[in-house]
Scaffold this active site. Sequence first.
Site, PDB file in Angstrom:
ATOM      1  N   LYS A 113       0.823  -1.212   0.000  1.00 26.42           N
ATOM      2  CA  LYS A 113       0.000   0.000   0.000  1.00 26.42           C
ATOM      3  C   LYS A 113       0.854   1.256   0.000  1.00 26.42           C
ATOM      4  O   LYS A 113       0.488   2.261  -0.598  1.00 26.42           O
ATOM      5  CB  LYS A 113      -0.965   0.003   1.196  1.00 26.42           C
ATOM      6  CG  LYS A 113      -2.062  -1.036   1.064  1.00 26.42           C
ATOM      7  CD  LYS A 113      -3.298  -0.727   1.874  1.00 26.42           C
ATOM      8  CE  LYS A 113      -4.383  -1.777   1.576  1.00 26.42           C
ATOM      9  NZ  LYS A 113      -5.573  -1.657   2.382  1.00 26.42           N
ATOM     10  N   LYS A 195      -5.434 -10.556  -6.244  1.00 23.90           N
ATOM     11  CA  LYS A 195      -6.710 -10.764  -5.557  1.00 23.90           C
ATOM     12  C   LYS A 195      -7.720  -9.693  -5.958  1.00 23.90           C
ATOM     13  O   LYS A 195      -7.354  -8.550  -6.263  1.00 23.90           O
ATOM     14  CB  LYS A 195      -6.516 -10.791  -4.033  1.00 23.90           C
ATOM     15  CG  LYS A 195      -6.304  -9.450  -3.389  1.00 23.90           C
ATOM     16  CD  LYS A 195      -6.576  -9.515  -1.884  1.00 23.90           C
ATOM     17  CE  LYS A 195      -6.617  -8.106  -1.321  1.00 23.90           C
ATOM     18  NZ  LYS A 195      -7.623  -7.827  -0.359  1.00 23.90           N
ATOM     19  N   LYS A 198     -11.070  -3.870  -3.715  1.00 28.14           N
ATOM     20  CA  LYS A 198     -11.872  -2.638  -3.826  1.00 28.14           C
ATOM     21  C   LYS A 198     -11.065  -1.512  -4.423  1.00 28.14           C
ATOM     22  O   LYS A 198     -11.576  -0.627  -5.068  1.00 28.14           O
ATOM     23  CB  LYS A 198     -12.288  -2.175  -2.431  1.00 28.14           C
ATOM     24  CG  LYS A 198     -13.302  -3.034  -1.776  1.00 28.14           C
ATOM     25  CD  LYS A 198     -13.654  -2.434  -0.436  1.00 28.14           C
ATOM     26  CE  LYS A 198     -13.371  -3.439   0.644  1.00 28.14           C
ATOM     27  NZ  LYS A 198     -13.673  -3.035   1.984  1.00 28.14           N
TER      28      LYS A 198
HETATM   29  P1  ATP Z   1      -9.450  -4.594  -0.694  1.00 30.16           P
HETATM   30  O1  ATP Z   1     -10.454  -5.491  -1.313  1.00 30.16           O
HETATM   31  O2  ATP Z   1      -9.563  -3.182  -1.130  1.00 30.16           O
HETATM   32  O3  ATP Z   1      -8.060  -5.111  -0.803  1.00 30.16           O
HETATM   33  P2  ATP Z   1      -9.034  -5.121   2.007  1.00 30.16           P
HETATM   34  O4  ATP Z   1      -8.683  -6.555   1.872  1.00 30.16           O
HETATM   35  O5  ATP Z   1      -7.916  -4.188   2.226  1.00 30.16           O
HETATM   36  O6  ATP Z   1      -9.889  -4.608   0.824  1.00 30.16           O
HETATM   37  P3  ATP Z   1     -11.357  -5.351   3.637  1.00 30.16           P
HETATM   38  O7  ATP Z   1     -12.249  -5.007   2.549  1.00 30.16           O
HETATM   39  O8  ATP Z   1     -11.652  -4.691   4.904  1.00 30.16           O
HETATM   40  O9  ATP Z   1      -9.910  -4.954   3.293  1.00 30.16           O
HETATM   41  O10 ATP Z   1     -11.363  -6.916   3.859  1.00 30.16           O
HETATM   42  C1  ATP Z   1     -12.438  -7.520   4.497  1.00 30.16           C
HETATM   43  C2  ATP Z   1     -12.275  -9.006   4.483  1.00 30.16           C
HETATM   44  O11 ATP Z   1     -12.347  -9.504   3.156  1.00 30.16           O
HETATM   45  C3  ATP Z   1     -10.938  -9.477   5.033  1.00 30.16           C
HETATM   46  O12 ATP Z   1     -11.160 -10.607   5.839  1.00 30.16           O
HETATM   47  C4  ATP Z   1     -10.150  -9.844   3.809  1.00 30.16           C
HETATM   48  O13 ATP Z   1      -9.191 -10.837   4.077  1.00 30.16           O
HETATM   49  C5  ATP Z   1     -11.247 -10.356   2.904  1.00 30.16           C
HETATM   50  N1  ATP Z   1     -10.883 -10.236   1.487  1.00 30.16           N
HETATM   51  C6  ATP Z   1     -10.578  -9.102   0.819  1.00 30.16           C
HETATM   52  N2  ATP Z   1     -10.324  -9.364  -0.468  1.00 30.16           N
HETATM   53  C7  ATP Z   1     -10.471 -10.702  -0.619  1.00 30.16           C
HETATM   54  C8  ATP Z   1     -10.352 -11.602  -1.738  1.00 30.16           C
HETATM   55  N3  ATP Z   1     -10.053 -11.160  -2.938  1.00 30.16           N
HETATM   56  N4  ATP Z   1     -10.589 -12.917  -1.524  1.00 30.16           N
HETATM   57  C9  ATP Z   1     -10.914 -13.379  -0.304  1.00 30.16           C
HETATM   58  N5  ATP Z   1     -11.042 -12.604   0.776  1.00 30.16           N
HETATM   59  C10 ATP Z   1     -10.827 -11.275   0.633  1.00 30.16           C
END
Ligand code: ATP
Length: 328
Positions: A113, A195, A198
Site C-alpha cells: 500500500k 486478488k 476494492k
Molecule cells: P481490498 O479489497 O480493497 O483489498 P481489504 O482486503 O484491504 O480490501 P477489507 O475489505 O476490509 O480490506 O477486507 C475484508 C475481508 O475480506 C478481510 O477478511 C479480507 O481478508 C477479505 N478479502 C478481501 N479481499 C479478498 C479476496 N479477494 N478474496 C478473499 N477474501 C478477501
Amino acid sequence: MDKKRVFSGIQATGSLHLGNYLGAIKNWVKMQEQFDNYFCVVDLHTITVPQDPEVLRNNIREVAGLLFAAGLNEKSSVVFIQSHVRAHAELAWLLNCITPMGWLHRMTQFKDKSEKQKEDVSVGLFDYPVLQAADILLYDTHFVPVGEDQKQHVELSRDIAQRFNYRYGDVFVLPDAMIPPVGGRVMGLANPEKKMSKSEDNKNDAIFLLDSPDQIRSKLKRGTTDSMRDIKFDETRPGIYNLLTIYQLLTGKERSEIEEHFSGKSYKDLKEQLAEVVIESLRPLQERYRELTGEEGYLDEMLSIGAEKADARAEEKLRQVYKKIGLR
Ligand code: ATP
Ligand code: LTN
C-alpha cells in the site's frame, strides 16, 4: 459450555465485492450460531489513506447495511462501528509502546500500500496492524475469520499479545486466524493473477455486492481467460480456475461434478451460467439491503445496540490493561 469468541473487521473503503463476501462475510454468517461474535466496520483503519468525509460517511453505512443484509443478526452477533467504541484507539496506543518497529516493517500489506501511495504515506498506515491487534485483543478473541491476505496481521496480533502477557502477566487471549480452505483468495476478473480488490483501478475487476444483473453479466463476459478449451480446475490457468472456484463456492457442488457439467461446453457457456448463479446468489442480499436501508432509523438503532455491547466489554478489558501497565 461457553461459546468461543470470534472477532473480525471490514474496512469502509467503498462497495464490498465478491472476494469480501466469499472470503469473509459469508463464513461469518454461516458460523454465527456456533460462536460468540463481534463484527466491526473498521472506519479508523479506513482513514489510514485519504478519504472524502461525505463519501466515508456513506460508505460506513453501506458496509454496515450489507453486513446485516448478508444475514448477520443482532441476536447472535454484535455488529458495530469501530470509532463508536473509544477503547480501540486507546488500546492501540498502549500496544504501540510495546511493539517493535521491526515487526511492522515486515508487514507485506504496508509494503504494497505504501508503494502505491509513495509521498503521502501516513504514520497511521504503518501503524495499521497495531490498531488491528487492539481490535482483536480487546474482546478476548479466539478466532479471527479473514481472507488469506490478513493471515500475517493476525499472527502479528498474536505476537503482540504474547509479548504483553510475558511482560505484564496474562491479560490477552492468543488469537488464531480462521481462513476458509476454498475462497480465502478470490482473484480479480480482469487480472486473475491478483486478488479481487476494492482499491483496484479497473472497475471490471471486481463484482460488487450491489451490482445490477447487467453489470454482473458484462464484467464476467470480459473476464480474462486463456487460449485453451477444456473447463477444469487447473491452478496453472488462473482465469478459469477462479471462475470455477466462484461457481463452486456459490453452488456448493463438488469439483468433479462441476467439471462434468461443463465438459464439452465453451468458456462463453461457463461465463453465462456463472453470471446467473452470481445474480441469483446476490438477489436476496440486495433485496434485504434495500428493505433495511429504506426503513428509517433501523440501521442506526442496530448500530447503537452493537456499540453499547461492544463498549461494555472493551472498557473492562482496557481497565485491566491500564492496571497491569501501572497507569491506574
Ligand atoms: P481490498 O479489497 O480493497 O483489498 P481489504 O482486503 O484491504 O480490501 P477489507 O475489505 O476490509 O480490506 O477486507 C475484508 C475481508 O475480506 C478481510 O477478511 C479480507 O481478508 C477479505 N478479502 C478481501 N479481499 C479478498 C479476496 N479477494 N478474496 C478473499 N477474501 C478477501
Ligand atoms: N485489516 C483487515 C480489517 C481489520 C480486521 C481487524 C480484520 C481491521 N481490524 C480485526 C480482522 C480482525 C482487512 O481486512 N484489511
